[in-house]
Structure formats: structure tokens, C-alpha cells
Enzyme design. Structure first.
Site, mmCIF file in Angstrom:
data_model
loop_
_atom_site.group_PDB
_atom_site.id
_atom_site.type_symbol
_atom_site.label_atom_id
_atom_site.label_comp_id
_atom_site.label_asym_id
_atom_site.label_seq_id
_atom_site.Cartn_x
_atom_site.Cartn_y
_atom_site.Cartn_z
ATOM 1 N N LYS A 60 13.231 -9.387 -8.479
ATOM 2 C CA LYS A 60 12.341 -10.169 -7.917
ATOM 3 C C LYS A 60 11.041 -9.872 -7.323
ATOM 4 C CE LYS A 60 16.215 -13.553 -6.917
ATOM 5 N NZ LYS A 60 17.601 -13.736 -6.220
ATOM 6 N N GLN A 104 18.936 -13.648 -0.256
ATOM 7 C CA GLN A 104 20.142 -13.194 -1.376
ATOM 8 C C GLN A 104 21.425 -13.502 -0.977
ATOM 9 O OE1 GLN A 104 18.775 -12.506 -4.372
ATOM 10 N NE2 GLN A 104 21.055 -12.363 -5.104
ATOM 11 N N ASP A 127 14.606 -21.490 -3.217
ATOM 12 C CA ASP A 127 15.719 -21.806 -3.940
ATOM 13 C C ASP A 127 16.222 -23.065 -4.028
ATOM 14 O OD1 ASP A 127 17.100 -19.350 -4.828
ATOM 15 O OD2 ASP A 127 17.366 -18.729 -2.772
#
Ligand code: GUN
Length: 287
Positions: A60, A104, A127
Site C-alpha cells: 500500500k 490493517q 476502506d
């Protein structure tokens, strides 16, 4: 051409499409900088040392670097308490220089994921896991859609595959992929069926699919005998079998039946990563 070659499915090349998306983002950011504006910034938090998560976070950060997005990587120890993590998130929520926040998953067992997801400001929740964003997806409003389902739709769009009126079967009902995928396909006027571990006669459903999305984490769950001739198959699975990365679909037998199919790796994964960058840019633009 042999009969076999004539029936070869077209590969939905997520790697190539993601490169195109990233190039567009890079151009947009270069234009922002030329205008004297700051680039977008994504904060990525990793708690602990899960090896797979470390790789995901590294990728990422690399994607950000490639496109000109500033990344802020925060690595916290496995023993970090929930309240400490929440205060880090609160700091990032209040930081005007940060546009997107990603924690994460999975988190260490002593941290309740739902509390953490709910602590992220919905406007920075790239997200799209926060209940406000989930609700917005459900009703068809809002800024962000979750990265994997959104990336799948981008991939279908790129190959001119329309959803409207098609029988869409989603296998898997996770909050990250299956459920939002079903809702987004419904919004595109697909006729949607969601199958899961308790579904009876799975193949009766999958054989009916014009578009089949499989996200179960079970290698080889779907084989060619379970799919309709000419189906579009999207395999979200990422399973290690004898050291090799494979999806949830048995590729040779599914490919023989499909009109289009995603490879694993190189299909859905790169699209998920590309949409994270798109969502970060959206978060920046909407501020
Ligand atoms: N872990 C595995 N997939 C994801 C994802 O899409 N987002 C986050 N935050 N963690 C993950």
C-alpha cells in the site's frame, strides 16, 4: 484454431487495469501540485507483526509512492492497547494533513475491531468499513465503496461487461467483500443471489450465474461443472496451496467454461489496491 483454443476465456487483467488507474491518479496529483496544492495523504496503521499484513502494508505504501500520494505508516507493537490505538486514530482524525486512514486487519485478539472501525472518521474511512459508510453503500449514497467490490466493478466496466438484468451470484457473505459486492451489483440492476457455507445445492445457484463472484477463501470450491457456459467468473480467493497462490475456483476447468475470468494472482488483488488510492483521492477532494 483448435476447439479448445476457441473456447478460451478472456482474462480479466486486473494488473493492467490497475496500472491504468494508477497512471490516472498520478496525473491528477501532478496537476494538483502544479496548482500549488498539497498531495493527498493516507495514514496506514499496522498493529503487530503478522507477516501477511506486513506485506499488504508495504504494498500500500509503495502504491502511494508510485502515484504521488503521501503515506504515513504507523507501526505499533503487538502489545498496543485498544485505548492507545484509539488515541492514535483520534489524532489522525483531527490532523488536517491526513485525508485517509486505514487500520490493517486483522488486529491482535485483545483489540475489538468494531470499536476501532467506528473510531475512524467516516470522511477518512477509505476502506468504507464504518457503519455510516456501510449504510451509505446500502442506500446508494456516499463517497466510498469498499475497495474489493468497487475494484471488481471497475474491472467489469473496463471490459464492457454490463451487470443490468444479469443473474449475479456472489459466493461468500463477508462484510468486506460478499455483502457489499451483492449490494453494488443490485445497484447496477443485477438479479443477485448470495450463497454461503450453509447454502444447499451450491451448484444449482452457481450454474445459474451469468456473473459469478467467489469470495470464500476455500481453494477449488468452484469447478467448471458448477458454472454456466459463457459465465463471467470473478475469483476473489487468495489461498496458498503447496506454496502456490490459488483462488477459490479451479482455474483450468472454470476457464474452459467461462467467457471472462480473473486470474489469481493478477486479477482482483491489484484492483483492490488501486481503489484504495482512488478512495484516498476522493477523501482529499471532498474535504
Ligand atoms: N485486511 C485484509 N484486507 C483488508 C482490507 O481491505 N482493509 C484492511 N484495513 N485490512 C485488511
Amino acid at each position: 484454431m483448435t476447439e479448445r483454443a476457441e473456447r478460451m476465456a478472456v482474462l480479466l487483467d486486473g494488473k493492467a487495469v490497475s496500472e491504468k488507474v494508477k497512471a490516472e491518479i498520478k496525473t491528477t496529483i501532478e496537476a494538483l501540485i502544479k496548482d500549488g496544492k498539497r498531495p493527498p495523504c493516507l495514514a496506514v496503521i499496522l498493529v503487530g507483526e503478522d507477516p501477511a499484513s506486513q506485506i499488504y502494508v508495504r504494498n500500500k505504501v509503495r502504491d502511494c509512492e508510485e502515484t504521488g500520494i503521501i503515506s504515513k505508516k504507523l507501526i505499533l507493537s503487538e502489545s498496543t492497547g485498544e485505548s492507545e490505538l484509539l488515541s492514535v486514530i483520534n489524532g489522525l482524525n483531527a490532523d488536517d494533513a491526513v485525508d485517509g486512514i486505514l487500520v490493517q486487519m486483522p488486529l491482535p485478539k485483545h483489540i475489538y475491531e468494531r470499536t476501532v472501525v467506528e473510531a475512524i472518521a467516516p470522511s477518512k474511512d477509505v476502506d468504507a468499513f464504518h457503519p455510516v459508510n456501510v449504510g451509505n453503500i446500502f442506500t446508494g449514497f456516499g463517497t466510498f465503496a469498499p475497495c474489493t467490490p468497487s475494484g471488481i466493478l471497475k474491472l467489469l466496466d473496463e471490459y464492457g461487461i454490463s451487470v443490468s438484468g444479469k443473474n449475479c451470484v456472489v459466493v461468500g457473505r463477508s462484510n468486506i467483500v460478499g455483502k457489499p459486492m451483492a449490494i453494488l451489483l443490485l445497484q447496477r440492476n443485477g438479479t443477485v443471489t448470495i450463497c454461503h457455507s450453509k447454502t444447499k445445492s451450491l451448484s444449482e445457484h452457481t450454474k445459474n450465474a451469468d456473473i459469478l463472484v467467489v469470495a470464500t477463501g476455500k481453494a477449488g470450491l468452484i469447478n467448471g461443472g458448477m458454472v454456466k457456459e459463457g459465465a463471467v467468473i470473478v475469483d476473489v480467493g487468495m489461498n496458498r496451496v503447496s506454496g502456490k497462490l490459488v483462488g477459490d475456483c479451479d482455474f483450468p476447468s472454470c476457464e474452459a467454461k467461462a467467457s471472462y475470468i480473473t486470474p489469481v494472482p493478477g486479477g482482483v488483488g491489484p484492483m483492490t489496491r488501486a481503489v484504495l488510492l482512488c478512495n484516498t483521492l476522493k477523501a482529499y477532494t471532498n474535504r
